[in-house]
Design a protein around this motif. Sequence first.
Motif, PDB file in Angstrom:
ATOM      1  N   THR A 209     -51.781 -27.291  23.863  1.00  0.00           N
ATOM      2  CA  THR A 209     -53.098 -27.807  23.487  1.00  0.00           C
ATOM      3  C   THR A 209     -54.125 -26.689  23.482  1.00  0.00           C
ATOM      4  OG1 THR A 209     -52.542 -29.907  24.555  1.00  0.00           O
ATOM      5  CG2 THR A 209     -54.862 -29.528  24.018  1.00  0.00           C
ATOM      6  N   ALA A 210     -54.788 -26.497  22.326  1.00  0.00           N
ATOM      7  CA  ALA A 210     -55.844 -25.489  22.226  1.00  0.00           C
ATOM      8  C   ALA A 210     -57.145 -26.044  22.779  1.00  0.00           C
ATOM      9  CB  ALA A 210     -56.034 -25.071  20.772  1.00  0.00           C
ATOM     10  N   SER A 211     -57.981 -25.146  23.307  1.00  0.00           N
ATOM     11  CA  SER A 211     -59.306 -25.589  23.742  1.00  0.00           C
ATOM     12  C   SER A 211     -60.167 -25.929  22.533  1.00  0.00           C
ATOM     13  CB  SER A 211     -59.983 -24.496  24.571  1.00  0.00           C
ATOM     14  OG  SER A 211     -60.114 -23.307  23.805  1.00  0.00           O
ATOM     15  N   SER A 212     -59.878 -25.288  21.397  1.00  0.00           N
ATOM     16  CA  SER A 212     -60.593 -25.588  20.157  1.00  0.00           C
ATOM     17  C   SER A 212     -59.645 -25.434  18.974  1.00  0.00           C
ATOM     18  CB  SER A 212     -61.799 -24.659  19.993  1.00  0.00           C
ATOM     19  OG  SER A 212     -62.465 -24.910  18.770  1.00  0.00           O
ATOM     20  N   SER A 213     -59.332 -24.183  18.613  1.00  0.00           N
ATOM     21  CA  SER A 213     -58.507 -23.913  17.436  1.00  0.00           C
ATOM     22  C   SER A 213     -57.270 -23.120  17.814  1.00  0.00           C
ATOM     23  CB  SER A 213     -59.313 -23.120  16.403  1.00  0.00           C
ATOM     24  OG  SER A 213     -60.438 -23.848  15.967  1.00  0.00           O
ATOM     25  N   PHE A 214     -56.262 -23.214  16.947  1.00  0.00           N
ATOM     26  CA  PHE A 214     -55.090 -22.355  17.040  1.00  0.00           C
ATOM     27  C   PHE A 214     -55.103 -21.396  15.857  1.00  0.00           C
ATOM     28  CE2 PHE A 214     -52.422 -25.427  19.719  1.00  0.00           C
ATOM     29  CZ  PHE A 214     -52.441 -24.579  20.823  1.00  0.00           C
ATOM     30  N   SER A 215     -54.655 -20.155  16.111  1.00  0.00           N
ATOM     31  CA  SER A 215     -54.453 -19.199  15.024  1.00  0.00           C
ATOM     32  C   SER A 215     -53.137 -18.482  15.251  1.00  0.00           C
ATOM     33  CB  SER A 215     -55.604 -18.190  14.953  1.00  0.00           C
ATOM     34  OG  SER A 215     -55.704 -17.455  16.166  1.00  0.00           O
ATOM     35  N   ILE A 216     -52.541 -18.058  14.136  1.00  0.00           N
ATOM     36  CA  ILE A 216     -51.329 -17.230  14.177  1.00  0.00           C
ATOM     37  C   ILE A 216     -51.616 -16.043  13.268  1.00  0.00           C
ATOM     38  CG2 ILE A 216     -48.821 -17.174  13.906  1.00  0.00           C
ATOM     39  CD1 ILE A 216     -48.833 -20.228  13.941  1.00  0.00           C
TER      40      ILE A 216
ATOM     41  N   LEU B  25     -56.703 -24.880  12.289  1.00  0.00           N
ATOM     42  CA  LEU B  25     -55.462 -24.107  12.367  1.00  0.00           C
ATOM     43  C   LEU B  25     -55.522 -23.043  11.283  1.00  0.00           C
ATOM     44  CD1 LEU B  25     -52.508 -23.496  13.204  1.00  0.00           C
ATOM     45  CD2 LEU B  25     -51.798 -25.253  11.537  1.00  0.00           C
ATOM     46  N   THR B  26     -55.354 -21.770  11.689  1.00  0.00           N
ATOM     47  CA  THR B  26     -55.359 -20.663  10.735  1.00  0.00           C
ATOM     48  C   THR B  26     -54.088 -19.853  10.923  1.00  0.00           C
ATOM     49  OG1 THR B  26     -57.770 -20.507  10.824  1.00  0.00           O
ATOM     50  CG2 THR B  26     -56.578 -18.610   9.924  1.00  0.00           C
ATOM     51  N   VAL B  27     -53.326 -19.715   9.844  1.00  0.00           N
ATOM     52  CA  VAL B  27     -52.094 -18.927   9.879  1.00  0.00           C
ATOM     53  C   VAL B  27     -52.263 -17.754   8.922  1.00  0.00           C
ATOM     54  CG1 VAL B  27     -49.611 -18.918   9.488  1.00  0.00           C
ATOM     55  CG2 VAL B  27     -50.729 -20.966  10.412  1.00  0.00           C
ATOM     56  N   GLY B  28     -52.058 -16.527   9.431  1.00  0.00           N
ATOM     57  CA  GLY B  28     -52.218 -15.343   8.597  1.00  0.00           C
ATOM     58  C   GLY B  28     -53.672 -14.941   8.472  1.00  0.00           C
ATOM     59  N   ASP B  29     -53.853 -13.653   8.184  1.00  0.00           N
ATOM     60  CA  ASP B  29     -55.207 -13.121   8.020  1.00  0.00           C
ATOM     61  C   ASP B  29     -55.178 -12.258   6.770  1.00  0.00           C
ATOM     62  OD1 ASP B  29     -57.789 -12.346   8.406  1.00  0.00           O
ATOM     63  OD2 ASP B  29     -57.503 -11.490  10.386  1.00  0.00           O
ATOM     64  N   SER B  30     -55.461 -10.967   6.896  1.00  0.00           N
ATOM     65  CA  SER B  30     -55.325 -10.080   5.742  1.00  0.00           C
ATOM     66  C   SER B  30     -53.860  -9.861   5.394  1.00  0.00           C
ATOM     67  CB  SER B  30     -56.000  -8.740   6.028  1.00  0.00           C
ATOM     68  OG  SER B  30     -55.429  -8.131   7.174  1.00  0.00           O
ATOM     69  N   MET B  31     -52.989 -10.129   6.369  1.00  0.00           N
ATOM     70  CA  MET B  31     -51.545 -10.076   6.158  1.00  0.00           C
ATOM     71  C   MET B  31     -50.960 -11.431   6.528  1.00  0.00           C
ATOM     72  SD  MET B  31     -50.801  -7.038   5.059  1.00  0.00           S
ATOM     73  CE  MET B  31     -49.041  -6.917   5.363  1.00  0.00           C
TER      74      MET B  31
ATOM     75  N   VAL C 125     -54.214 -31.236  13.689  1.00  0.00           N
ATOM     76  CA  VAL C 125     -55.375 -30.400  13.361  1.00  0.00           C
ATOM     77  C   VAL C 125     -56.591 -31.307  13.205  1.00  0.00           C
ATOM     78  CG1 VAL C 125     -56.328 -28.681  11.792  1.00  0.00           C
ATOM     79  CG2 VAL C 125     -53.842 -28.778  12.179  1.00  0.00           C
ATOM     80  N   GLY C 126     -57.603 -31.101  14.053  1.00  0.00           N
ATOM     81  CA  GLY C 126     -58.775 -31.973  14.059  1.00  0.00           C
ATOM     82  C   GLY C 126     -59.621 -31.859  12.815  1.00  0.00           C
ATOM     83  N   THR C 127     -59.647 -30.680  12.183  1.00  0.00           N
ATOM     84  CA  THR C 127     -60.430 -30.532  10.947  1.00  0.00           C
ATOM     85  C   THR C 127     -59.512 -30.023   9.838  1.00  0.00           C
ATOM     86  OG1 THR C 127     -61.182 -28.312  11.617  1.00  0.00           O
ATOM     87  CG2 THR C 127     -62.599 -30.171  12.190  1.00  0.00           C
ATOM     88  N   ALA C 128     -59.561 -28.730   9.513  1.00  0.00           N
ATOM     89  CA  ALA C 128     -58.818 -28.214   8.361  1.00  0.00           C
ATOM     90  C   ALA C 128     -57.814 -27.153   8.778  1.00  0.00           C
ATOM     91  CB  ALA C 128     -59.784 -27.631   7.337  1.00  0.00           C
ATOM     92  N   ALA C 129     -56.764 -27.005   7.956  1.00  0.00           N
ATOM     93  CA  ALA C 129     -55.743 -25.980   8.168  1.00  0.00           C
ATOM     94  C   ALA C 129     -55.717 -25.048   6.968  1.00  0.00           C
ATOM     95  CB  ALA C 129     -54.373 -26.612   8.367  1.00  0.00           C
ATOM     96  N   VAL C 130     -55.657 -23.728   7.237  1.00  0.00           N
ATOM     97  CA  VAL C 130     -55.537 -22.717   6.182  1.00  0.00           C
ATOM     98  C   VAL C 130     -54.280 -21.913   6.474  1.00  0.00           C
ATOM     99  CG1 VAL C 130     -56.573 -20.712   5.074  1.00  0.00           C
ATOM    100  CG2 VAL C 130     -58.028 -22.599   5.852  1.00  0.00           C
ATOM    101  N   ILE C 131     -53.348 -21.929   5.515  1.00  0.00           N
ATOM    102  CA  ILE C 131     -52.047 -21.313   5.730  1.00  0.00           C
ATOM    103  C   ILE C 131     -51.895 -20.099   4.811  1.00  0.00           C
ATOM    104  CG2 ILE C 131     -49.566 -21.708   5.842  1.00  0.00           C
ATOM    105  CD1 ILE C 131     -51.280 -23.504   7.716  1.00  0.00           C
ATOM    106  N   ASN C 132     -51.848 -18.914   5.409  1.00  0.00           N
ATOM    107  CA  ASN C 132     -51.581 -17.655   4.697  1.00  0.00           C
ATOM    108  C   ASN C 132     -52.403 -17.518   3.422  1.00  0.00           C
ATOM    109  OD1 ASN C 132     -49.738 -16.355   6.461  1.00  0.00           O
ATOM    110  ND2 ASN C 132     -48.146 -17.796   5.824  1.00  0.00           N
ATOM    111  N   TYR C 133     -53.702 -17.458   3.604  1.00  0.00           N
ATOM    112  CA  TYR C 133     -54.637 -17.358   2.478  1.00  0.00           C
ATOM    113  C   TYR C 133     -54.407 -16.084   1.665  1.00  0.00           C
ATOM    114  CZ  TYR C 133     -59.002 -18.456   0.041  1.00  0.00           C
ATOM    115  OH  TYR C 133     -59.937 -18.797  -0.909  1.00  0.00           O
ATOM    116  N   ALA C 134     -53.842 -15.055   2.313  1.00  0.00           N
ATOM    117  CA  ALA C 134     -53.570 -13.803   1.597  1.00  0.00           C
ATOM    118  C   ALA C 134     -52.288 -13.877   0.784  1.00  0.00           C
ATOM    119  CB  ALA C 134     -53.481 -12.641   2.589  1.00  0.00           C
TER     120      ALA C 134
END
Length: 592
Positions: A471-478, A503-509, A529-538
């Motif tokens: 359980t995250a206190s707010s958000s999870f990122s990978i 939930l955010t997966v990936g960043d510049s890589m 995910v309480g709001t939105a998930a972004v998966i490997n935007y790059a």
Amino acid sequence: MKTKNLLLTFAILFIALISGCAEDDFVETVGVCPIVESTIPANGALGIPFNQIISATFNEAVNPSTINLSTFIITEADGTAVTGIVTYSGTTATFTPASPLSPNTTYTARITTGVKDVMGNALQTDYVWTFATGMIIVPVVITTDPTNNEINVALNKIITATFSVPMDPLTINNSTFTVKQGTNTIAGVITYTGSTVSFTPTNPLTTNTVYTVTLTTGAKSLQGTPLATNYVWSFTTVPAPTVTATDPLNNAIAVDLNKTVTANFSLAMDPLTINTTTFTLKQGTTIIPGVVTYTGGNTASFNPVNSLDPGLVYTATITTGAKSAAGIPLANNYVWNFTTANVATPSPIITSGLFFGVFGGNAGITNQGLLTVVNGAIGTTAASTLVTGFTDGTSGDVYTVTPLNNGVVTDGIFTDAPAPGNATKAATALAGLNAARDLYNSISPASMPGGVANPGAGELGGLTLAPGIYTASSSFSITNGNLTLNANGDPNAKWYFQAPSTLTVGDSMPSSVTFLNGVGNPNNVYWYVGTAAVINYAGGGVMVGNIIANSGVTLSSPANSTNPFLTVLNGRAISLVASVTMVNTTINVPNN
């Protein structure tokens, strides 16, 4: 007649005796005259040191009062007399020049007939010999050990310097050869052999410390020539080994129960010093039994005999008994802690209603690119016009495709009217939404409490997690590397990740989620995910699990619509309210 002959014989002997010595002031003489038996330097000697003391040794004791600057004379080639001090001891007269002799000069030494023995017998003739000094050769230091700026020097190092010419040993001492650490002088013993001086420290040197060695101009060659300038060099001793990395990290949480604990060192270590005495694991005061190994790569491993207990703090220690290959111990014990996973046992989750691989709430689904493939069905409670860039692989129906945007859905598209949507498809979509909402609520923190709190401070990248609830206190990122899921050999193991915000997966890589050793089922991984998930935007990367977000799911970005960097989701992308957008994405929907 006999008496007359005897007197004549004595007279002849007396005349012979007195004729062998020069006349003197004494009334009587004896039959031994003083002669010079040897000299230093020898007659004709070359390359004589500039600080040479000249001496002459007689065959008998002579009268000291007759040994002086008038009877022991040293002159240069032009006849200039050398000033100095004349002394006499035993049978040797010594001339000590007042200043160093001149280089490359021939000198004449003379002992005059003014020298007499204690009986008054004089030297019969002046004794003369010559010698020549050499050229001025300024000594230099040609090698040192350690060399200047050398590093990793042993703590028991004997420090040496070699000169270009033989040196005067009397000038090589604690005043002319010093070793310092900062302003502190290091105690040691100095020896000189051949052309090499050695300094042996009294005590071992200190680790990872700079030492400065100095040979001063007080050090002189045998000719009496000093070093032109002080010779100074420095070196650094070998550092003490340190622990540079551990696995788990200090204060890591949610650590696998079958974790092998490792520590990496800064230097190669002595394997004999890496053992169960120097590498320990405890839970409280209880010693955990295990097997310690040390292999190449400077890594020590502690493999517990039994699985660790869930939800407990363990303490690992590397003691100062662990030594480097050079025999240098750790400066201090290295201690770190970690907490094992608190493996909760959730109620069984029913996923049979999740027959959609992608669901866009009441806002639709959008695709960009020509490489998107959904190996499953997609749906939305919205009108068919809000689904764009897809072709239904079962019916051939198209949903606002263009030459640049056309993805394939293998198991059908379900929307409300207008055609190709209809009321029947809309009812199926609504049933899918209700099933997804039920699942979303059942895996929420309120319905499934007791998870491991905020692993990795919300950053899951680089972690290896056992089955359980997190359980995250707010958000999870990978975003800091990949997340590894360790099923501990159980193909039915389940993971639940609860992110009240995003939930955010990936960043510049791109980042990925993988199963350790390939053991695990994507259908048993859930992302709340309480709001939105972004998966490997790059673009790129492989995501695993059922993503159920309240306010939208985004996979890749429009910038990747014309490149081949596929983003892969082995699982589902479900949004309860907002839309789902994807760009050149492959979604492999697992079986229920």
